[in-house]
Design a protein around this motif. Structure first.
Motif, short mmCIF file in Angstrom:
data_model
loop_
_atom_site.label_atom_id
_atom_site.label_comp_id
_atom_site.label_asym_id
_atom_site.label_seq_id
_atom_site.Cartn_x
_atom_site.Cartn_y
_atom_site.Cartn_z
N CYS A 1 -6.99 -0.03 -0.06
CA CYS A 1 -6.22 -0.82 0.87
C CYS A 1 -6.85 -2.10 2.07
O CYS A 1 -8.05 -1.27 2.43
N LYS B 1 -6.36 -2.73 4.12
CA LYS B 1 -5.75 -3.04 5.67
C LYS B 1 -6.81 -1.67 6.01
O LYS B 1 -7.11 -1.42 7.36
N CYS C 1 0.91 -0.90 0.02
CA CYS C 1 -0.21 0.08 -0.19
C CYS C 1 1.03 1.12 -0.08
O CYS C 1 1.79 1.53 0.73
N CYS D 1 0.56 3.10 3.75
CA CYS D 1 0.62 2.40 5.07
C CYS D 1 1.47 1.90 4.65
O CYS D 1 2.18 0.76 5.77
ZN LIG Z 1 -2.58 0.98 3.37
#
Ligand SMILES: [Zn+2]
Length: 400
Positions: A78, A80, A49, A52
């Motif tokens: 993403c 996450k 990503c 992050c």
């Molecule tokens: Zn991310």
């Protein structure tokens, strides 16, 4: 001289033309320009990503990286859950990765936009883009038809093959011969079947054979009842739950793949001549387990179909101001499953291997889609298994 704020002002027309140009760009090339290191597979480009930095794979669910770009519509996110790593198209991607404004992103992509452009030129660009999109759609339809033909060929090849090994596999999943008297006709077996993935390596597409072995084939039928897609479950009777270890770069891959087009499809495991209740689980194993457990509860006029994947069961979500509304279906979605006319009661069986609350909300979108698009459907239900167990696990426990 025209007003600078007027949409007809040459500068504004030039900027519009530049936006058109950006929309025309192939997202994977833009990603390359932005130095994102992505792997391309089955219509997705995935990698670490850019926000992050999170990389890595989700165990058991195949080659899944945290950051994913849908190559057909340019949407990206993403896994996450980075809120600012979400968007759609080349301009959004530049804004996210470079942290710049919309205007700056357009300049990054097309360079200087100070040239002037006429309304006619803008119109010409729009028409050209539409022609290219239409051609891309036609190519896609042709590839889909080819995939269906290939899948049908494999399905025919398995005709007449002794299906006894499927009994052994299903027994490992808690579905005994005694509990399931008739093996569904939509299931077939091949003893030595390659597990293949298409991957782009050094800029060229290659087919990798990751595994070879016994497979359970299942026919996926469209809403017209015609064969559209092949569902493939590789198994290994010597391993726990019959799951073979299929690795790519040391990462465990899913043992299930489909080939063809899933559009509106389902694996019609048990279909009485007249049915008014339709019970649908995600996988074949869960759905057969539900059929065994449900015989007494739901009665004989009940069909048991597998919905292939959670995403196929709930379909696309509606968007409000660009934000996905989990639980609300996008009724324009022509691919997601909808029960056939005549079904009055529609029941989803939930797997308990994900986030329960979120899964339930997502499935509600599928039920709302059924309510809107199947005129006979009146009753809806989601069956949630006991905490930490899917139905299959529950039955396994009960047969020990
Ligand atoms: Zn991310």
């Amino acid at each position: 001289m025209a007003d600078r704020r007027s949409p007809q002002h040459p500068r504004n027309l030039a900027f519009k033309a530049a936006i058109e140009q950006c929309r025309d760009m192939r997202i994977e090339l833009v990603a390359e320009r932005l130095d994102l290191e992505l792997i391309t597979a089955s219509g997705w480009a995935s990698g670490a990503c850019p926000k992050c930095g999170s990389a890595g794979h989700t165990p058991g669910s195949g080659p899944v990286d945290r950051f994913n770009i849908n190559l057909s519509d340019g949407g990206f996110f993403c896994r996450k859950g980075c809120d600012d790593a979400k968007g759609s198209g080349a301009i959004d991607l530049v804004m996210v990765v470079q942290g710049v404004s919309f205007k700056e992103a357009v300049r990054y992509l097309v360079g200087d936009v100070s040239y002037t452009v006429t309304e006619a030129e803008l119109e010409r660009q729009r028409a050209a883009r539409k022609r290219r999109n239409d051609q891309a759609e036609r190519n896609k339809a042709n590839r889909r038809q080819e995939a269906i033909e290939l899948a049908r060929g494999q399905w025919m090849r398995a005709r007449g093959e002794d299906r006894a090994p499927l009994r052994d596999y299903l027994a490992l999943r808690g579905i005994s011969r005694r509990a399931l008297r008739d093996l569904p006709v939509v299931l077939r077996y091949l003893p030595d079947y390659p597990y293949e993935l298409r991957r782009k390596i050094d800029g060229r597409w290659r087919t990798l054979e990751l595994h070879r072995g016994p497979v359970m084939l299942a026919a996926i039928q469209g809403d017209d009842g015609k064969f559209r897609c092949l569902h493939q479950t590789w198994f290994d009777l010597s391993r726990p739950k019959g799951k073979p270890e299929i690795l790519l770069d040391g990462v465990r891959q899913t043992n299930k793949l489909t080939r063809g087009s899933q559009r509106r499809g389902a694996i019609r495991l048990i279909t009485p001549p007249k049915f008014t209740t339709l019970v649908m689980g995600e996988g074949i194993e869960t759905t057969l387990t539900a059929a065994i457990a449900g015989r007494e509860i739901f009665g004989p006029d009940t069909a048991y179909w597998a919905g292939i994947s959670l995403g196929h069961m709930h379909g696309k979500f509606a968007r409000v101001d660009g934000k996905r509304q989990l639980g609300q279906p996008d009724l324009e979605d022509e691919r997601a499953f909808v029960p056939p006319e005549g079904v009055r009661r529609f029941i989803f069986i939930m797997d308990a291997d994900g986030k329960i609350e979120e899964t339930r909300t997502k499935l509600e979108a599928g039920l709302r889609r059924a309510k809107a698009q199947c005129s006979t459907c009146q009753r809806f239900q989601i069956v949630e298994p006991a905490k930490g167990q899917d139905l299959n696990d529950m039955l396994m426990g009960a047969t020990k």
